[in-house]
Design a protein around this motif. Structure first.
Motif: not given
Length: 277
Positions: A109-118
């Motif tokens: 819960p302390e982080i944000t997820v960043g997806l890099i779709p490639c």
């Protein structure tokens, strides 16, 4: 969507500011509040169509979570709603990435997820070499992915590479050199992204009784299975029990979601296996 995911979306929407939620498949720009770089955990999604996703999109798949973002085609961070990939806009759909992101965000819960779709549908592993050109999509899969990854890394920290690919190499000639090429690709990704120990997680090809595997596909599967034994910080994700959407090639939407949960489980298992600093 599971009840836990729905509740997580609602609770986190109260604490994070997001100006726009529903996004188009192309990823219309939306202003989002990014966290500090060390709290923005990035995940590189690469491979072919079963990484991009071909599942049927439902309204639940387009519910935004302000702590699960994606880098859209234009290079903007926006809420991650399906489809998150854009390799073949007419057929792209639900994939494993969004569910993976929701699972990771729920547990951390302390982080944000960043997806890099490639991912690029139909791409053999030879397309994932510097300078290689994919004629159907008129793209350079490796070069384009690296460019997007470097742009993303300006805002966050790379935490894992997710790979699902191999159908494009399931013939005798290509399967024979698949291990060599995959091991070289992993090393190249890690070197290029300055992440020598970043986890590499590979998913198993679809096991569909209606389409028995040939010897070449069995060879590709063996390469995937043996990754944890031969490559440091690597994991293999099984496709046992998953079903296809009717074409005997691509998973259906619920199977993609389950695959996302399995990738997340593998990711956390690799984390827990890391020795304490």
């Amino acid at each position: 969507m599971k009840l836990r995911e729905a509740l997580s979306c609602l609770l986190m929407a109260l604490t994070y500011c997001v100006c726009s939620f529903g996004q188009s498949p192309a990823g219309e720009s939306a202003k989002v509040q990014l966290p500090a770089q060390e709290n923005f955990h990035l995940f590189f999604l690469v491979g072919q169509s079963n990484m991009a996703g071909r599942g049927k999109v439902t309204p639940e798949d387009q519910v935004a979570n302000p702590r699960v973002l994606m880098l859209n085609k234009e290079g903007d961070w926006v809420p991650a709603v399906d489809p998150i990939h854009f390799d073949k806009p007419k057929v792209v759909g639900v994939g494993l990435g969004r569910t993976f992101g929701l699972e990771v965000a729920a547990k951390q819960p302390e982080i944000t997820v960043g997806l890099i779709p490639c991912a690029v549908g139909g791409s053999p592993i030879a397309s994932w070499e510097p300078g290689a050109f994919d004629k159907p999509t008129k793209t350079h899969p490796y070069d384009d992915a690296i460019k997007r990854a470097h742009a993303a890394l300006e805002a966050g920290e790379l935490k894992a590479i997710l790979w699902h690919q191999g159908e494009g190499d399931s013939n005798p000639e290509k399967a024979r050199v698949y291990e060599e090429k995959l091991h070289a690709l992993i090393a190249r990704f890690r070197k290029e992204l300055d992440a020598p120990e970043v986890p590499f997680i590979a998913g198993q090809l679809g096991q569909f009784p209606e389409r028995p595997w040939n010897e070449a596909k069995k060879k590709v599967d063996q390469v995937h299975r043996e990754l944890p034994e031969k490559i440091a910080n690597a994991a293999f994700v099984s496709s046992d029990g998953l079903t296809h959407r009717g074409d005997k090639v691509h998973f259906d939407a619920e199977s993609y979601r389950e695959l996302g949960r399995r990738y997340a489980k593998a990711y956390f298992e690799l984390q827990s296996a890391d020795p304490a600093p």
